[in-house]
Design a protein around this motif. Structure first.
Motif, PDB file in Angstrom:
ATOM      1  N   ARG A   1      39.804  46.542  50.594  1.00 19.89           N
ATOM      2  CA  ARG A   1      39.109  46.807  49.333  1.00 19.89           C
ATOM      3  C   ARG A   1      39.649  48.055  48.649  1.00 19.89           C
ATOM      4  NH1 ARG A   1      33.860  44.918  47.825  1.00 19.89           N
ATOM      5  NH2 ARG A   1      33.082  45.978  45.978  1.00 19.89           N
ATOM      6  N   THR A   2      39.932  49.106  49.431  1.00 16.75           N
ATOM      7  CA  THR A   2      40.435  50.336  48.826  1.00 16.75           C
ATOM      8  C   THR A   2      41.778  50.104  48.137  1.00 16.75           C
ATOM      9  OG1 THR A   2      41.384  50.925  50.991  1.00 16.75           O
ATOM     10  CG2 THR A   2      39.231  51.874  50.417  1.00 16.75           C
ATOM     11  N   GLU A   3      42.621  49.234  48.708  1.00 16.79           N
ATOM     12  CA  GLU A   3      43.912  48.923  48.094  1.00 16.79           C
ATOM     13  C   GLU A   3      43.725  48.136  46.795  1.00 16.79           C
ATOM     14  OE1 GLU A   3      47.191  48.027  51.248  1.00 16.79           O
ATOM     15  OE2 GLU A   3      45.323  47.151  51.983  1.00 16.79           O
ATOM     16  N   ILE A   4      42.789  47.204  46.806  1.00 16.75           N
ATOM     17  CA  ILE A   4      42.521  46.423  45.595  1.00 16.75           C
ATOM     18  C   ILE A   4      41.984  47.333  44.493  1.00 16.75           C
ATOM     19  CG2 ILE A   4      41.206  44.504  44.622  1.00 16.75           C
ATOM     20  CD1 ILE A   4      41.080  43.338  47.506  1.00 16.75           C
ATOM     21  N   ASP A   5      41.056  48.202  44.846  1.00 20.38           N
ATOM     22  CA  ASP A   5      40.500  49.138  43.860  1.00 20.38           C
ATOM     23  C   ASP A   5      41.591  50.020  43.266  1.00 20.38           C
ATOM     24  OD1 ASP A   5      37.962  48.144  44.305  1.00 20.38           O
ATOM     25  OD2 ASP A   5      37.374  49.750  45.687  1.00 20.38           O
ATOM     26  N   ALA A   6      42.479  50.530  44.123  1.00 21.30           N
ATOM     27  CA  ALA A   6      43.547  51.414  43.653  1.00 21.30           C
ATOM     28  C   ALA A   6      44.506  50.675  42.727  1.00 21.30           C
ATOM     29  CB  ALA A   6      44.302  51.998  44.841  1.00 21.30           C
ATOM     30  N   ALA A   7      44.827  49.416  43.073  1.00 21.56           N
ATOM     31  CA  ALA A   7      45.742  48.643  42.237  1.00 21.56           C
ATOM     32  C   ALA A   7      45.116  48.311  40.886  1.00 21.56           C
ATOM     33  CB  ALA A   7      46.151  47.370  42.960  1.00 21.56           C
ATOM     34  N   LEU A   8      43.829  48.048  40.867  1.00 21.92           N
ATOM     35  CA  LEU A   8      43.153  47.777  39.600  1.00 21.92           C
ATOM     36  C   LEU A   8      43.109  49.030  38.719  1.00 21.92           C
ATOM     37  CD1 LEU A   8      40.240  45.551  40.906  1.00 21.92           C
ATOM     38  CD2 LEU A   8      41.990  44.842  39.267  1.00 21.92           C
ATOM     39  N   ALA A   9      42.999  50.181  39.372  1.00 21.29           N
ATOM     40  CA  ALA A   9      42.953  51.442  38.619  1.00 21.29           C
ATOM     41  C   ALA A   9      44.323  51.808  38.053  1.00 21.29           C
ATOM     42  CB  ALA A   9      42.429  52.561  39.509  1.00 21.29           C
ATOM     43  N   THR A  10      45.391  51.461  38.769  1.00 15.46           N
ATOM     44  CA  THR A  10      46.761  51.781  38.323  1.00 15.46           C
ATOM     45  C   THR A  10      47.629  50.528  38.470  1.00 15.46           C
ATOM     46  OG1 THR A  10      47.305  52.589  40.547  1.00 15.46           O
ATOM     47  CG2 THR A  10      46.570  54.225  38.924  1.00 15.46           C
ATOM     48  N   PRO A  11      47.506  49.559  37.555  1.00 19.83           N
ATOM     49  CA  PRO A  11      48.232  48.292  37.688  1.00 19.83           C
ATOM     50  C   PRO A  11      49.737  48.461  37.773  1.00 19.83           C
ATOM     51  CG  PRO A  11      46.578  48.173  35.946  1.00 19.83           C
ATOM     52  CD  PRO A  11      46.648  49.604  36.364  1.00 19.83           C
TER      53      PRO A  11
END
Length: 306
Positions: A288-298
């Motif tokens: 989840r933390t990786e998904i959140d980070a990728a959504l924040a910085t596509p």
């Protein structure tokens, strides 16, 4: 309440990595070989758990070393395996060839999965506690229909991945709330050569359809609504083996948490994009933390795989 229950397969993936996949009758030299826990059911369970869902698994493993390893990877991903049966004989296996472009070809040998032909009382009770039931077609069709019908009758949202592609009986369509085929499966189910036309045709059978389109993203259609296309993040694919299962697992979590479908699809597409940047099935799935980070910085997704 268990948010997500997965009724599905567990397989040990036997993966050969090659520059170019062999044609019929051809022998090629591979560059690597790995055994990786997988199976569409287990993959979706791990993907959902890593994406932050509360997940339980119904299925079967064999009384062999593969079975021990399959159960272990589910438990280490925080998937509840209390109703994952251990049966005599071999676990399921998937024999996979992955080429240097990230494409794959797969032969599945069901093994223990073939023994899951009906629900137990415990299975029924667990499904009744869920928000969503995830199903695929690597278990006998009889139990897939039974599971979907049991869930549907109790107001549990049913999400079916129709893979491996095969003709489906009307009674399964009748109890499927959301169908998630890839573009090839959508074409196989409808006979329509265009994925968009196939998606619209499927609305005659089910209320909602998401067709995954690989690097092009996904298409969502629902009765009474305009079609929606959600683009996929741009990444360099290393191995696409579990991209679809990662998508479904992350989508299930987003829907269980009440996200609107456009946001849920964006989140699922981001999770799938992260997974194809790494080799393997369950081991490639993002947290989840990786998904959140990728959504924040596509823009970070366009960097080299990690």
């Amino acid at each position: 309440m268990t948010s997500i229950v997965v009724l599905g397969s567990t397989n040990m993936d036997l993966v050969a990595y090659v520059t170019k996949a062999p044609a019929r009758g051809e022998t090629v030299t591979g560059r690597a070989f790995r055994t990786i826990p997988g199976g569409k059911g287990a993959n979706q369970a791990v993907a959902a758990a890593r994406a932050g869902g509360e997940v339980a698994m119904i299925g079967a493993v064999g009384a062999d070393d593969f079975g021990y390893r399959l159960r272990d990877v589910l438990e280490h991903s925080s998937v509840d395996t209390d109703l994952l049966r251990t049966v005599e004989g071999p676990s399921g296996t998937a024999h996979i060839v992955v080429d240097d472009e990230g494409g794959n070809a797969i032969v599945v040998v069901p093994g223990a999965n073939a023994t899951v032909t009906s629900l137990t009382a415990g299975d029924e009770a667990l499904i009744a506690t869920a928000r969503l039931l995830l199903l695929q077609l690597e278990l006998p069709l009889s139990v897939v229909v039974e599971g979907a019908a049991h869930a549907h009758a109790r107001g549990v949202r049913t999400v079916l991945t129709p893979a491996p592609a095969q003709p489906l009986p009307p009674e399964l369509f009748d109890v499927t709330d959301l169908l998630v085929p890839n573009e090839h499966e959508a074409v196989a189910l409808t006979g329509r050569t265009d994925p968009h036309a196939a998606a619209l045709a499927l609305l005659d059978a089910v209320p909602e359809v998401v067709v995954t389109l690989g690097a092009a993203g996904c298409l969502y259609v629902a009765r009474g609504a305009e079609p929606l296309t959600v683009p996929a993040p741009r990444v360099r694919a290393v191995d696409t083996t579990a991209a679809g299962d990662t998508f479904v697992g992350a989508l299930a979590v987003a829907l269980a948490e009440g996200l609107p479908m456009p946001d849920a699809l964006t989140r699922a597409g981001t999770a799938a994009a992260l997974s194809v940047r790494r080799e393997g099935a369950s081991i490639s799935m993002p947290y989840r933390t990786e998904i959140d980070a990728a959504l924040a910085t596509p823009e970070s997704l366009e960097n080299d795989p990690v």
